[in-house]
Enzyme design. Structure first.
Site, PDB file in Angstrom:
ATOM      1  CB  SER A 176      -0.960  -0.002   1.186  1.00  0.00           C
ATOM      2  OG  SER A 176      -0.286  -0.269   2.392  1.00  0.00           O
ATOM      3  CG  HIS A 204      -3.907  -0.637  -2.360  1.00  0.00           C
ATOM      4  ND1 HIS A 204      -4.359   0.658  -2.211  1.00  0.00           N
ATOM      5  CD2 HIS A 204      -3.508  -1.044  -1.142  1.00  0.00           C
ATOM      6  CE1 HIS A 204      -4.220   1.009  -0.943  1.00  0.00           C
ATOM      7  NE2 HIS A 204      -3.710   0.000  -0.278  1.00  0.00           N
ATOM      8  CE  LYS A 236      -7.486   1.233   0.940  1.00  0.00           C
ATOM      9  NZ  LYS A 236      -6.872   0.258   1.824  1.00  0.00           N
TER      10      LYS A 236
END
Ligand code: PLP
Length: 391
Positions: A176, A204, A236
């Site tokens: 990350s 992610h 996200k």
């Protein structure tokens, strides 16, 4: 003196480690209003530009009208509603796995999965750059806990050789704060050779990697046997909130029975699950978002290389610039802000000592011209920063 909070806070300030929360006065997007200023932002994880998408907003509003706002209770009592269930079915299908289980946050999904699978007498092995929630989960589990060198299958194999009990290897899919990919083919092979299970937190990668946004396991073509425990987060690229664990029927049933962070918490809003169903559809159908993001990433990396910025080895929308000291990172971020550009300065303990960085993140909602504008400001800011010593 007991509870000497003022000294603790003063020390943090003195070390350039004091955190401040920028007040966002607009929705997520490239152009934001923060603390009264209009800024061009490169720090959100809304990688596909779905957090403020009209169809996602509409789905949430319709969902609230139909199902109400509150989850009302835990999933095991009376909080597991039709939208939650439909979302779990859709996420399982999306991941090509038998079943998926919905959580309110990624932090909790990680605590749940690790603590339900290993405990005293077992072993948990983690990449040393794993997300804080995974490290916390390892400590909470009570299992023997060791870290291996970043993305190093040999270092992992050495620790696997000393492991006892059920052994869980845990890694971020995309790291990350660095943006690089876990070397899953090598890590999974090492784990398999020792009969260990692999858990990947692809917070992610989902939405940004793989031909259909299926994340790092899709990118590497890995099976359920390679990665028995797969975690995704929904705050996200999905642009909503929550998280999921995907895996076998038995894995999910084990979590429902034994995972305390699943059992003892209220379900997320059913309206939010409706929103995520809409964003999942957009994420799958609108491949142009991933394509545009890829173009922006290339554009940024080419430009940064030309200027001589300290790029890291990242093929993802996370493009950190390794600055070194916390003071330098703060000064560069401050300079950019004066130029109307918002980028986060990431400092220890989030990253190791001496590796403070600007964490530039790109989104499909950005335009190429906006990336160019940031690069121009960065070129000037980097030159102004110069070699001003490592404070
Ligand atoms: C953001 C993040 C989480 C936490 O997810 P939340 O839904 O924000 O709690 C977990 N793991 C990684 C790698 C993350 O980047």
């Amino acid at each position: 003196m007991l509870f000497d909070l003022s000294s603790r806070l003063a020390e943090r300030r003195a070390a350039d480690l004091h955190r401040q929360r920028p007040l966002l006065e607009s929705p997520q997007g490239p152009l934001v209003r923060v603390d009264g200023e209009a800024l061009l932002a490169f720090c959100s994880n809304d990688y596909l530009g779905l957090a403020n998408h009209p169809q996602v907003i509409q789905a949430m509003a319709d969902g609230a009208r139909r199902w109400g706002v509150g989850g009302g209770a835990s999933h095991l009592v009376i909080g597991h509603s039709t939208p939650h269930h439909e979302l779990e079915l859709a996420l399982a299908e999306f991941c090509g796995r038998p079943r998926a289980l919905l959580f309110s946050t990624g932090y909790m999904a990680n605590l749940a999965a690790v603590t339900a699978l290993v405990g005293q007498g077992d072993t948990v092995l983690q990449d040393r750059l794993n997300h804080a929630s995974l490290l916390d989960a390892g400590l909470l589990s009570g299992a023997r806990f060791a870290r291996y060198l970043h993305n190093d299958a040999d270092s992992l194999a050495a620790r696997l050789g000393k492991a006892s009990g059920n052994t869980l290897v845990v890694t971020d899919g995309v790291f990350s704060m660095d943006g690089d990919l876990a070397d899953l083919p090598a890590l999974c092979a090492a784990a398999r050779a020792h009969g260990a299970w692999v858990m990947v937190d692809d917070a992610h990668g989902f939405g940004t990697l793989g031909a259909t946004g299926g994340g790092i396991v899709e990118q590497f073509g890995l099976s359920l046997e390679d990665v028995p425990v797969l975690v995704g987060t929904l705050g996200k690229a999905f642009g909503t909130g929550g998280a999921f664990v995907a895996g076998s029927e038995e894995l999910i049933e084990t979590l429902i029975q034994f995972a305390r962070p699943y059992i003892y918490t209220t379900s997320q809003s059913p309206a939010l699950a409706c929103a995520t169903l809409a964003s999942l559809r957009l994420l799958r159908e609108e491949g142009w978002r991933r394509e545009h993001l890829r173009v922006l990433i290339e554009r940024f990396r080419e430009g940064a290389q030309r200027i001589g910025l300290p790029l890291m080895d990242s093929p993802t929308p996370i493009q950190p610039l390794l600055v070194g000291s916390s003071g330098r990172a703060l000064r560069l971020a401050q300079y950019l802000r004066q130029r109307g550009i918002l980028v986060g300065a990431i400092r220890p303990p989030t990253v190791p000592q001496g590796t403070a960085r600007l964490r530039v993140t790109l989104s499909a909602a950005h335009e190429e011209a906006q990336v160019e504008r940031m690069l121009e400001a960065l070129a000037d800011g980097w030159a102004a920063l110069g070699d001003d010593g490592d404070d």
